[in-house]
Design a protein around this motif. Sequence first.
Motif, PDB file in Angstrom:
ATOM      1  N   ALA A 279      63.083 -43.913  97.483  1.00  0.00           N
ATOM      2  CA  ALA A 279      61.980 -44.854  97.349  1.00  0.00           C
ATOM      3  C   ALA A 279      60.736 -44.111  96.874  1.00  0.00           C
ATOM      4  O   ALA A 279      60.626 -42.883  97.013  1.00  0.00           O
ATOM      5  N   ASN A 280      59.805 -44.869  96.312  1.00  0.00           N
ATOM      6  CA  ASN A 280      58.470 -44.355  96.013  1.00  0.00           C
ATOM      7  C   ASN A 280      57.712 -44.317  97.330  1.00  0.00           C
ATOM      8  O   ASN A 280      57.355 -45.355  97.896  1.00  0.00           O
ATOM      9  N   PHE A 281      57.460 -43.113  97.844  1.00  0.00           N
ATOM     10  CA  PHE A 281      56.872 -42.968  99.167  1.00  0.00           C
ATOM     11  C   PHE A 281      55.564 -43.744  99.298  1.00  0.00           C
ATOM     12  O   PHE A 281      55.280 -44.334 100.346  1.00  0.00           O
ATOM     13  N   LEU A 282      54.755 -43.767  98.255  1.00  0.00           N
ATOM     14  CA  LEU A 282      53.451 -44.411  98.347  1.00  0.00           C
ATOM     15  C   LEU A 282      53.550 -45.926  98.517  1.00  0.00           C
ATOM     16  O   LEU A 282      52.564 -46.574  98.867  1.00  0.00           O
ATOM     17  N   LYS A 283      54.751 -46.487  98.275  1.00  0.00           N
ATOM     18  CA  LYS A 283      54.938 -47.925  98.448  1.00  0.00           C
ATOM     19  C   LYS A 283      55.712 -48.259  99.726  1.00  0.00           C
ATOM     20  O   LYS A 283      56.017 -49.421  99.974  1.00  0.00           O
ATOM     21  N   VAL A 284      56.023 -47.226 100.525  1.00  0.00           N
ATOM     22  CA  VAL A 284      56.722 -47.446 101.792  1.00  0.00           C
ATOM     23  C   VAL A 284      55.706 -47.814 102.869  1.00  0.00           C
ATOM     24  O   VAL A 284      54.693 -47.143 103.044  1.00  0.00           O
ATOM     25  N   THR A 285      55.980 -48.895 103.596  1.00  0.00           N
ATOM     26  CA  THR A 285      55.078 -49.335 104.658  1.00  0.00           C
ATOM     27  C   THR A 285      55.109 -48.346 105.825  1.00  0.00           C
ATOM     28  O   THR A 285      56.182 -48.017 106.340  1.00  0.00           O
ATOM     29  N   PRO A 286      53.967 -47.833 106.241  1.00  0.00           N
ATOM     30  CA  PRO A 286      53.946 -46.830 107.316  1.00  0.00           C
ATOM     31  C   PRO A 286      54.469 -47.365 108.652  1.00  0.00           C
ATOM     32  O   PRO A 286      54.217 -48.518 109.008  1.00  0.00           O
ATOM     33  N   GLN A 287      55.211 -46.522 109.338  1.00  0.00           N
ATOM     34  CA  GLN A 287      55.613 -46.765 110.719  1.00  0.00           C
ATOM     35  C   GLN A 287      55.164 -45.554 111.532  1.00  0.00           C
ATOM     36  O   GLN A 287      55.667 -44.452 111.325  1.00  0.00           O
ATOM     37  N   ALA A 288      54.237 -45.769 112.429  1.00  0.00           N
ATOM     38  CA  ALA A 288      53.612 -44.650 113.149  1.00  0.00           C
ATOM     39  C   ALA A 288      54.518 -44.166 114.272  1.00  0.00           C
ATOM     40  O   ALA A 288      54.251 -44.397 115.467  1.00  0.00           O
ATOM     41  N   LYS A 289      55.604 -43.467 113.901  1.00  0.00           N
ATOM     42  CA  LYS A 289      56.597 -43.061 114.903  1.00  0.00           C
ATOM     43  C   LYS A 289      57.010 -41.593 114.808  1.00  0.00           C
ATOM     44  O   LYS A 289      57.814 -41.130 115.622  1.00  0.00           O
TER      45      LYS A 289
ATOM     46  N   TYR B 148      47.833 -35.584  95.309  1.00  0.00           N
ATOM     47  CA  TYR B 148      48.261 -35.141  96.642  1.00  0.00           C
ATOM     48  C   TYR B 148      47.398 -35.766  97.738  1.00  0.00           C
ATOM     49  O   TYR B 148      47.852 -35.943  98.873  1.00  0.00           O
ATOM     50  N   MET B 149      46.138 -36.071  97.432  1.00  0.00           N
ATOM     51  CA  MET B 149      45.272 -36.676  98.449  1.00  0.00           C
ATOM     52  C   MET B 149      45.820 -38.033  98.899  1.00  0.00           C
ATOM     53  O   MET B 149      45.821 -38.347 100.095  1.00  0.00           O
ATOM     54  N   ASP B 150      46.287 -38.839  97.923  1.00  0.00           N
ATOM     55  CA  ASP B 150      46.877 -40.129  98.271  1.00  0.00           C
ATOM     56  C   ASP B 150      48.107 -39.950  99.149  1.00  0.00           C
ATOM     57  O   ASP B 150      48.327 -40.693 100.113  1.00  0.00           O
ATOM     58  N   HIS B 151      48.924 -38.949  98.819  1.00  0.00           N
ATOM     59  CA  HIS B 151      50.141 -38.693  99.595  1.00  0.00           C
ATOM     60  C   HIS B 151      49.813 -38.289 101.023  1.00  0.00           C
ATOM     61  O   HIS B 151      50.441 -38.763 101.975  1.00  0.00           O
ATOM     62  N   VAL B 152      48.847 -37.381 101.172  1.00  0.00           N
ATOM     63  CA  VAL B 152      48.501 -36.905 102.516  1.00  0.00           C
ATOM     64  C   VAL B 152      47.907 -38.037 103.354  1.00  0.00           C
ATOM     65  O   VAL B 152      48.273 -38.217 104.522  1.00  0.00           O
ATOM     66  N   ARG B 153      46.986 -38.790 102.762  1.00  0.00           N
ATOM     67  CA  ARG B 153      46.380 -39.905 103.498  1.00  0.00           C
ATOM     68  C   ARG B 153      47.434 -40.923 103.935  1.00  0.00           C
ATOM     69  O   ARG B 153      47.418 -41.410 105.077  1.00  0.00           O
ATOM     70  N   HIS B 154      48.361 -41.239 103.014  1.00  0.00           N
ATOM     71  CA  HIS B 154      49.401 -42.216 103.339  1.00  0.00           C
ATOM     72  C   HIS B 154      50.349 -41.659 104.398  1.00  0.00           C
ATOM     73  O   HIS B 154      50.732 -42.357 105.342  1.00  0.00           O
ATOM     74  N   ALA B 155      50.719 -40.377 104.259  1.00  0.00           N
ATOM     75  CA  ALA B 155      51.644 -39.753 105.216  1.00  0.00           C
ATOM     76  C   ALA B 155      51.053 -39.702 106.614  1.00  0.00           C
ATOM     77  O   ALA B 155      51.775 -39.807 107.617  1.00  0.00           O
ATOM     78  N   PHE B 156      49.740 -39.531 106.701  1.00  0.00           N
ATOM     79  CA  PHE B 156      49.085 -39.453 108.003  1.00  0.00           C
ATOM     80  C   PHE B 156      49.301 -40.726 108.818  1.00  0.00           C
ATOM     81  O   PHE B 156      49.372 -40.684 110.054  1.00  0.00           O
ATOM     82  N   GLU B 157      49.446 -41.858 108.109  1.00  0.00           N
ATOM     83  CA  GLU B 157      49.649 -43.134 108.797  1.00  0.00           C
ATOM     84  C   GLU B 157      51.027 -43.224 109.452  1.00  0.00           C
ATOM     85  O   GLU B 157      51.266 -44.105 110.285  1.00  0.00           O
ATOM     86  N   PHE B 158      51.950 -42.338 109.097  1.00  0.00           N
ATOM     87  CA  PHE B 158      53.299 -42.351 109.662  1.00  0.00           C
ATOM     88  C   PHE B 158      53.369 -41.575 110.978  1.00  0.00           C
ATOM     89  O   PHE B 158      54.398 -41.600 111.650  1.00  0.00           O
TER      90      PHE B 158
END
Length: 483
Positions: free
Chosen positions: A380-390, A405-415
């Motif tokens: 999947a395109n990671f940036l379009k995956v809905t975050p699950q904070a788990k 990379y900033m978009d990736h890090v910000r989005h990943a933080f929500e997981f």
Amino acid sequence: MNAHTQLVPRSSIEHLCKHRELALEKMRESAEALKAAYEIGKEANRLAAISYVGQAPTGRPSDDGAYGALFPSAAFDLDKSLEAYRQQIDRRIWDHLLNQMGIRKMMDAEGLKELQNSINSDVPEATADNVRATLQTLHGDTDMIFRRGLVNCFAKLDRRFKSHDGFKIGSRIIINGAFSDLSGHTTWGSTWDTIADVERVLAVLDNEDPEGSNALRAAVDRDRRGHYGPQQSQTETAYFRIDGFKNGNAHLWFTRDDLVKKANMILAEHYGEVLADAYDEGDPDGDLFNKSTELSKDLQFYPTPPEVVHEMIYGCSFKRIDLKGRKVLEPSAGQGAIALHAAEKGAHVTAIEVNPDHCAVMKSRAGRMTAEGTLRIAQANFLKVTPQAKYEFVLMNPPFYGTHYMDHVRHAFEFLAPGGMLIAILPASAQVNESRKHTAFRKWAWDHNDLGWAGPFRDLPAESFKVSGTMIQTVTLHLRKPS
């Protein structure tokens, strides 16, 4: 840059190494004879002790000392003595060959110190085969050695030289502490050593012999001779003009734009034009919080080397990380270098990757895994995956193109689950570039910093991604989500 180095002739190597072998053979004969002599001397002392009623002779004769050597007072270790002799010969051979080859002229002060320390601490055997192989490798790596020296010396001048947009050398550099506050004379220490390195670099780029660098300092000392105390001065040499001020600082001006251009090209090549942190066209200061979900325009793949994976996770000595049984996410996982490591350590890993070929490689490698952990792969395109904070850990090496990379890090933080930790590999420019977007990203990172007063960034070793095909300088970012 090979014009400034030369391979040592094969006949010269053979000549040196042949006589080295003969010297070692003769010294072994001498050492064995000496060891035998010491054993005989010990026996003589044993007999003397009997004749002296239990006391062997001690000390040295009080006359001209002709018999002093006949009183062995310590054990003789043949192997240690021969090894010390071998190291002394080989150290001098390597010094001679490196000087003859001209390789030292390509190196900055730090590189020279490291080279000398390696020669002094663990001297490789100077056999003919070893010498030929080593010198051929060094000759082939001359450009890289020079490039590394160039990067090192310019990086010391200003922290922004580690970044992409910052490593373009301008016409002027401000140098603090160039002169003594008391005498006004040039100071001792790393400042002028760095300037000497810059002179050496410019001489090589100018196709001149870099021998005798630090001409600028010598010229400044001549111009300031006869004066004592804070003063102003101006000195010009072949490559520089330097303005000295009463506060001890100086402004260093480059007078050869053509050489500055060459240096900039080498710096850009070293850090990697494509991977490095260039601003997105049309939006140089884009809004940090207006995240894009599009794929990076540059899909070049640079896998994370095992040493880098280990360093990013375990490199902070005060952070003891145990992945066993933990939930771990690797977004934009490539072929899963980080994800597979975590799974092998017993973690339950989710890897998200958009490239189907990379997913196939990851699945193949996961099939050979024998660890307790698990690995789930999602294409999947990671940036379009809905975050699950788990997730307890997010471990990532996101795409570097632009500021993607900033978009990736910000989005990943929500997981991350509350209290979870994120560790990301980023271009060094993330730590030092000064656009509005970089500044905002760093402020956000500091707000979630997991490394204390020193800040959330840690340098990875130089050339960490060399085996993957890029020389870009990298750092790790360490964040923690509030509990």
